[in-house]
Motif scaffolding. Structure first.
Motif, PDB file in Angstrom:
ATOM      1  N   ASN A  39      16.898 -43.533 -76.423  1.00  0.00           N
ATOM      2  CA  ASN A  39      16.448 -43.964 -75.094  1.00  0.00           C
ATOM      3  C   ASN A  39      17.641 -44.052 -74.166  1.00  0.00           C
ATOM      4  N   GLY A  40      17.497 -43.476 -72.975  1.00  0.00           N
ATOM      5  CA  GLY A  40      18.573 -43.543 -71.997  1.00  0.00           C
ATOM      6  C   GLY A  40      19.644 -42.480 -72.180  1.00  0.00           C
ATOM      7  N   ALA A  41      19.435 -41.537 -73.103  1.00  0.00           N
ATOM      8  CA  ALA A  41      20.446 -40.498 -73.374  1.00  0.00           C
ATOM      9  C   ALA A  41      20.572 -39.494 -72.234  1.00  0.00           C
ATOM     10  N   GLY A  42      19.562 -39.449 -71.356  1.00  0.00           N
ATOM     11  CA  GLY A  42      19.641 -38.542 -70.210  1.00  0.00           C
ATOM     12  C   GLY A  42      18.642 -37.394 -70.262  1.00  0.00           C
ATOM     13  N   LYS A  43      17.704 -37.449 -71.182  1.00  0.00           N
ATOM     14  CA  LYS A  43      16.777 -36.329 -71.403  1.00  0.00           C
ATOM     15  C   LYS A  43      15.890 -36.067 -70.180  1.00  0.00           C
ATOM     16  N   THR A  44      15.258 -37.118 -69.683  1.00  0.00           N
ATOM     17  CA  THR A  44      14.384 -36.942 -68.516  1.00  0.00           C
ATOM     18  C   THR A  44      15.206 -36.567 -67.287  1.00  0.00           C
ATOM     19  N   THR A  45      16.387 -37.136 -67.169  1.00  0.00           N
ATOM     20  CA  THR A  45      17.269 -36.779 -66.049  1.00  0.00           C
ATOM     21  C   THR A  45      17.577 -35.283 -66.079  1.00  0.00           C
ATOM     22  N   LEU A  46      17.835 -34.745 -67.266  1.00  0.00           N
ATOM     23  CA  LEU A  46      18.096 -33.305 -67.390  1.00  0.00           C
ATOM     24  C   LEU A  46      16.907 -32.493 -66.880  1.00  0.00           C
ATOM     25  N   LEU A  47      15.698 -32.878 -67.278  1.00  0.00           N
ATOM     26  CA  LEU A  47      14.502 -32.170 -66.807  1.00  0.00           C
ATOM     27  C   LEU A  47      14.352 -32.296 -65.298  1.00  0.00           C
ATOM     28  N   VAL A 213      21.203 -32.436 -79.482  1.00  0.00           N
ATOM     29  CA  VAL A 213      21.116 -33.896 -79.522  1.00  0.00           C
ATOM     30  C   VAL A 213      21.978 -34.444 -78.393  1.00  0.00           C
ATOM     31  N   LEU A 214      21.367 -35.221 -77.509  1.00  0.00           N
ATOM     32  CA  LEU A 214      22.111 -35.832 -76.399  1.00  0.00           C
ATOM     33  C   LEU A 214      22.448 -37.268 -76.742  1.00  0.00           C
ATOM     34  N   ASN A 215      23.592 -37.689 -76.246  1.00  0.00           N
ATOM     35  CA  ASN A 215      24.019 -39.074 -76.425  1.00  0.00           C
ATOM     36  C   ASN A 215      24.861 -39.446 -75.207  1.00  0.00           C
ATOM     37  N   PHE A 216      24.430 -40.473 -74.491  1.00  0.00           N
ATOM     38  CA  PHE A 216      25.126 -40.891 -73.264  1.00  0.00           C
ATOM     39  C   PHE A 216      25.386 -39.698 -72.338  1.00  0.00           C
ATOM     40  N   GLY A 217      24.370 -38.867 -72.169  1.00  0.00           N
ATOM     41  CA  GLY A 217      24.448 -37.773 -71.210  1.00  0.00           C
ATOM     42  C   GLY A 217      25.249 -36.569 -71.663  1.00  0.00           C
ATOM     43  N   ARG A 218      25.796 -36.638 -72.870  1.00  0.00           N
ATOM     44  CA  ARG A 218      26.618 -35.525 -73.364  1.00  0.00           C
ATOM     45  C   ARG A 218      25.969 -34.895 -74.588  1.00  0.00           C
ATOM     46  N   GLU A 219      26.436 -33.681 -74.916  1.00  0.00           N
ATOM     47  CA  GLU A 219      25.980 -33.063 -76.162  1.00  0.00           C
ATOM     48  C   GLU A 219      26.687 -33.743 -77.324  1.00  0.00           C
ATOM     49  N   LEU A 220      25.893 -34.324 -78.219  1.00  0.00           N
ATOM     50  CA  LEU A 220      26.484 -34.915 -79.421  1.00  0.00           C
ATOM     51  C   LEU A 220      26.681 -33.802 -80.452  1.00  0.00           C
ATOM     52  N   VAL A 221      25.639 -32.985 -80.620  1.00  0.00           N
ATOM     53  CA  VAL A 221      25.696 -31.886 -81.569  1.00  0.00           C
ATOM     54  C   VAL A 221      24.536 -30.948 -81.263  1.00  0.00           C
ATOM     55  N   ARG A 222      24.657 -29.710 -81.673  1.00  0.00           N
ATOM     56  CA  ARG A 222      23.535 -28.775 -81.569  1.00  0.00           C
ATOM     57  C   ARG A 222      23.516 -27.889 -82.788  1.00  0.00           C
TER      58      ARG A 222
END
Ligand SMILES: Nc1ncnc2c1ncn2[C@@H]1O[C@H](COP(=O)(O)OP(=O)(O)OP(=O)(O)O)[C@@H](O)[C@H]1O
Ligand SMILES: [Mg+2]
Length: 248
Positions: A39-47, A213-222
């Motif tokens: 929650n809050g990782a930035g997913k909806t913001t990206l969309l 995978v997003l974490n705090f608005g950044r790519e954590l891993v893909r």
């Protein structure tokens, strides 16, 4: 593979908060891309950035070779990017069919489309999601599961090349989730490229070819879904962080 959508070094700040922070991501034509994150990782913001509801603070978004950041949402929709909203808000007093028709008229080809054509395509979208029997009901009378299907049909009626889904499964029963997964497989087979944000990890693993995978608005891993969800840093960020936050 040529990217259909290319997001490069994207940033979005709300005051001091970096909701999206130097994010680079690409979607190939025909791909089913999954995006997960706490929650809050930035997913909806990206969309919201991709669809023009928000303007980036930095970086670029290119769709089929055209720079789209800065364009208003209706222009982006007409280029062939459709989306669902995490919080579904149909026009409650309007019928299910009329809600979908509003989508059909506001689309890629919508400007040139007659009411009769919009109706045919909307009925088709309702059939695809399994809501044709409810077409004449008031949208406000639907269950949450049916409202999510309506939201999906509304997005499909815009005839998107790229469909962005923001938690279409949230709050649904097991059976409804299975239903929507079947619908998404069909949409994908029909040639639509899909980006799906979802908290249900098993759904992401079953449907996606590739996961960010997003974490705090950044790519954590893909990477490939099975591999990504096994990584300790993903388990910690995705499952550990919200539990910790709740304990505070
Ligand atoms: N319009 C806004 N104004 C200020 N802050 C915002 C705004 N929209 C989002 N944020 C903040 O940006 C961060 C990312 O939010 P976002 O909604 O993109 O997360 P998310 O990954 O979709 O989370 P969830 O899984 O809960 O839907 C959060 O800290 C949120 O509070
Ligand atoms: Mg969200």
């Amino acid at each position: 593979m040529k990217a259909m959508l290319q997001v490069s070094r994207l940033g979005k700040s709300f005051g001091g908060l970096k909701a999206i922070d130097d994010l680079t991501l690409s979607v190939a034509e025909g791909q089913f891309l999954g995006i997960i994150g706490a929650n809050g990782a930035g997913k909806t913001t990206l969309l919201n950035l991709i669809t023009g509801y928000l303007t980036p603070t930095s970086g670029s978004i290119v769709f089929e070779g055209e720079t789209i950041h800065g364009l208003p949402p209706y222009r982006i929709a007409r280029l062939g990017i459709g989306r669902t909203f995490q919080v579904v808000q149909p026009f409650d007093e309007m019928s299910v069919l009329d809600n979908v028709m509003a989508g059909a008229l506001f689309s890629r080809s919508g400007v040139h489309r007659s009411l009769a054509q919009a109706r045919v395509e909307s009925v088709g979208a309702l059939r695809l999601v399994g809501l044709e029997a409810q077409a004449q009901l008031a949208a406000g009378s639907l269950t949450l599961g049916a409202k999510k299907k309506l939201e999906l049909a509304r997005a499909l009626a815009t005839n998107p090349k790229l469909l962005l889904l923001d938690e279409v499964m949230a709050g649904l029963t097991h059976e409804e989730i299975e239903d929507i997964m079947t619908v998404l497989r069909r949409i994908r087979e029909a040639g639509t490229t899909i980006v799906m944000i979802e908290h249900l990890v098993h759904v992401i693993v079953e449907l996606s070819d590739y996961v960010y995978v997003l974490n705090f608005g950044r790519e954590l891993v893909r990477g490939l879904p099975d591999a990504v969800i096994e990584l300790p840093e993903v388990i910690e960020a995705y499952l550990g962080a919200p539990m910790e936050a709740e304990g505070k």
